[in-house]
Motif scaffolding. Sequence first.
Motif, PDB file in Angstrom:
ATOM      1  N   SER A 148      33.986  33.676  49.645  1.00  0.00           N
ATOM      2  CA  SER A 148      34.130  35.127  49.461  1.00  0.00           C
ATOM      3  C   SER A 148      34.111  35.917  50.758  1.00  0.00           C
ATOM      4  O   SER A 148      34.128  37.147  50.725  1.00  0.00           O
ATOM      5  N   ASP A 149      34.109  35.249  51.902  1.00  0.00           N
ATOM      6  CA  ASP A 149      34.118  35.996  53.158  1.00  0.00           C
ATOM      7  C   ASP A 149      35.445  36.713  53.360  1.00  0.00           C
ATOM      8  O   ASP A 149      35.486  37.822  53.889  1.00  0.00           O
ATOM      9  N   GLU A 150      36.554  36.092  52.904  1.00  0.00           N
ATOM     10  CA  GLU A 150      37.842  36.733  53.140  1.00  0.00           C
ATOM     11  C   GLU A 150      38.061  37.922  52.216  1.00  0.00           C
ATOM     12  O   GLU A 150      38.635  38.934  52.622  1.00  0.00           O
ATOM     13  N   ILE A 151      37.581  37.859  50.961  1.00  0.00           N
ATOM     14  CA  ILE A 151      37.728  39.014  50.075  1.00  0.00           C
ATOM     15  C   ILE A 151      36.796  40.137  50.518  1.00  0.00           C
ATOM     16  O   ILE A 151      37.138  41.314  50.428  1.00  0.00           O
ATOM     17  N   ASP A 152      35.639  39.771  51.054  1.00  0.00           N
ATOM     18  CA  ASP A 152      34.721  40.800  51.547  1.00  0.00           C
ATOM     19  C   ASP A 152      35.300  41.523  52.756  1.00  0.00           C
ATOM     20  O   ASP A 152      35.247  42.757  52.832  1.00  0.00           O
ATOM     21  N   LEU A 172      28.917  36.307  43.647  1.00  0.00           N
ATOM     22  CA  LEU A 172      28.059  37.310  43.003  1.00  0.00           C
ATOM     23  C   LEU A 172      27.663  38.401  44.000  1.00  0.00           C
ATOM     24  O   LEU A 172      27.764  39.600  43.715  1.00  0.00           O
ATOM     25  N   TYR A 173      27.224  37.974  45.165  1.00  0.00           N
ATOM     26  CA  TYR A 173      26.777  38.931  46.177  1.00  0.00           C
ATOM     27  C   TYR A 173      27.924  39.805  46.677  1.00  0.00           C
ATOM     28  O   TYR A 173      27.811  41.036  46.739  1.00  0.00           O
ATOM     29  N   ALA A 174      29.065  39.174  47.033  1.00  0.00           N
ATOM     30  CA  ALA A 174      30.175  39.936  47.604  1.00  0.00           C
ATOM     31  C   ALA A 174      30.758  40.923  46.596  1.00  0.00           C
ATOM     32  O   ALA A 174      31.182  42.027  46.973  1.00  0.00           O
ATOM     33  N   THR A 175      30.778  40.550  45.313  1.00  0.00           N
ATOM     34  CA  THR A 175      31.333  41.454  44.301  1.00  0.00           C
ATOM     35  C   THR A 175      30.402  42.633  44.057  1.00  0.00           C
ATOM     36  O   THR A 175      30.849  43.790  43.984  1.00  0.00           O
ATOM     37  N   PHE A 176      29.109  42.365  43.948  1.00  0.00           N
ATOM     38  CA  PHE A 176      28.148  43.465  43.818  1.00  0.00           C
ATOM     39  C   PHE A 176      28.232  44.386  45.033  1.00  0.00           C
ATOM     40  O   PHE A 176      28.240  45.621  44.893  1.00  0.00           O
ATOM     41  N   LYS A 177      28.300  43.793  46.214  1.00  0.00           N
ATOM     42  CA  LYS A 177      28.378  44.584  47.446  1.00  0.00           C
ATOM     43  C   LYS A 177      29.613  45.484  47.450  1.00  0.00           C
ATOM     44  O   LYS A 177      29.542  46.654  47.865  1.00  0.00           O
ATOM     45  N   ALA A 178      30.749  44.959  46.964  1.00  0.00           N
ATOM     46  CA  ALA A 178      31.980  45.756  46.925  1.00  0.00           C
ATOM     47  C   ALA A 178      31.802  46.978  46.046  1.00  0.00           C
ATOM     48  O   ALA A 178      32.211  48.092  46.412  1.00  0.00           O
ATOM     49  N   TYR A 179      31.195  46.820  44.878  1.00  0.00           N
ATOM     50  CA  TYR A 179      31.024  47.940  43.952  1.00  0.00           C
ATOM     51  C   TYR A 179      29.972  48.926  44.460  1.00  0.00           C
ATOM     52  O   TYR A 179      30.143  50.141  44.355  1.00  0.00           O
ATOM     53  N   TRP A 180      28.893  48.383  45.019  1.00  0.00           N
ATOM     54  CA  TRP A 180      27.780  49.240  45.449  1.00  0.00           C
ATOM     55  C   TRP A 180      28.067  49.913  46.790  1.00  0.00           C
ATOM     56  O   TRP A 180      27.857  51.122  46.949  1.00  0.00           O
ATOM     57  N   HIS A 181      28.559  49.134  47.747  1.00  0.00           N
ATOM     58  CA  HIS A 181      28.665  49.640  49.121  1.00  0.00           C
ATOM     59  C   HIS A 181      30.025  50.249  49.424  1.00  0.00           C
ATOM     60  O   HIS A 181      30.110  51.350  49.989  1.00  0.00           O
ATOM     61  N   HIS A 221      44.633  43.936  47.824  1.00  0.00           N
ATOM     62  CA  HIS A 221      43.208  44.093  48.103  1.00  0.00           C
ATOM     63  C   HIS A 221      42.585  42.758  48.467  1.00  0.00           C
ATOM     64  O   HIS A 221      41.363  42.600  48.414  1.00  0.00           O
ATOM     65  N   ALA A 222      43.416  41.801  48.809  1.00  0.00           N
ATOM     66  CA  ALA A 222      42.964  40.459  49.156  1.00  0.00           C
ATOM     67  C   ALA A 222      43.916  39.875  50.178  1.00  0.00           C
ATOM     68  O   ALA A 222      44.986  40.441  50.446  1.00  0.00           O
ATOM     69  N   LEU A 223      43.520  38.735  50.752  1.00  0.00           N
ATOM     70  CA  LEU A 223      44.341  38.088  51.761  1.00  0.00           C
ATOM     71  C   LEU A 223      44.072  36.584  51.740  1.00  0.00           C
ATOM     72  O   LEU A 223      43.102  36.117  51.154  1.00  0.00           O
ATOM     73  N   PHE A 270      36.694  37.064  40.729  1.00  0.00           N
ATOM     74  CA  PHE A 270      37.641  35.952  40.834  1.00  0.00           C
ATOM     75  C   PHE A 270      39.008  36.500  41.241  1.00  0.00           C
ATOM     76  O   PHE A 270      39.499  37.471  40.648  1.00  0.00           O
ATOM     77  N   GLN A 271      39.636  35.851  42.202  1.00  0.00           N
ATOM     78  CA  GLN A 271      40.916  36.345  42.721  1.00  0.00           C
ATOM     79  C   GLN A 271      42.055  35.781  41.871  1.00  0.00           C
ATOM     80  O   GLN A 271      42.751  34.845  42.249  1.00  0.00           O
ATOM     81  N   HIS A 272      42.249  36.423  40.722  1.00  0.00           N
ATOM     82  CA  HIS A 272      43.214  35.966  39.728  1.00  0.00           C
ATOM     83  C   HIS A 272      44.314  36.981  39.440  1.00  0.00           C
ATOM     84  O   HIS A 272      45.245  36.677  38.704  1.00  0.00           O
TER      85      HIS A 272
END
Length: 278
Positions: free
Chosen positions: A175-179, A220-229, A148-150, A138-140
């Motif tokens: 979540s496309d912009e945070i990704d 869920l997907y974009a956050t997992f992807k950020a940590y993993w990838h 790290h966001a835009l 969540f962008q809070h």
Amino acid sequence: MNPRISLCICTYNRPVDLDKCLSSVYAAHPRPNEVIVSDDSADAQPAQAVVARYPGVIYQRGPSQGLGANRNACLRAVTQDYVLFIDDDVCVEPDFFARAVSVLASLPERTIVTGYELNHRSEPVCKVTPHNPDFWGFQHVLPLGDYHALVINSTFFPAALFESIKFDEKLRYGSDEIDVARHAISCGYRIQYSEDLYVHHYPSPVNRDEYQSYTEASRLYATFKAYWHYEKAIVKSSIFLLLAPPKLCLALVRRTGFRGCYAAFKSTSLALRYIMTP
């Protein structure tokens, strides 16, 4: 030489909003060097009729596979130095691009510049600035140092960035912009905030129900992807994958009752499908 700007507008079943958007762009001085409209609408005729009223706009049919894919379709037509994506329910002020050129002219290399949007969903108008994501995606988090966001509707990307990355086409909405921000940072770019850049966003009700079905799965997907990838943090990504689905379920049950369990299950299943699909 002034930086040259490509404006990309992805549209989907919103010809009235698109007309207002293009009207604001064509009232600006200077205008972008290039305006591209990529149309995912089921019926192309209304958007084509709108675009025909604005000489020089490049119109193309989109791939109809969601917002990420449509943004990439725009990128294939871009020929200028910087790229701005705005939604079809966004309007700009007459001096917006003049201010943008001034900001872009002094940017260091490998820098993305982002501003804010004035969201007119309700009164009073809400100023939406970039907030970094918390652990759950969540962008809070108010940035106290690096961004790290835009806010994508007021973000100018160097076109060179998209020679090495693209928008994730699994992200149909949300979540496309945070990704893309996290991906760009992982490639050595930095994000700079400017108070001089802002747009007006008039969120359209059209498509909202369809979009809502993707929002939590995308997070869920974009956050997992950020940590993993991007971070290569195996333990962190595993903890997130273990804890985020039950947290989502609990939140939705509190909000909507026991039918929230089914909504959480659907979102989690879709996110897992994204994760497992190459």
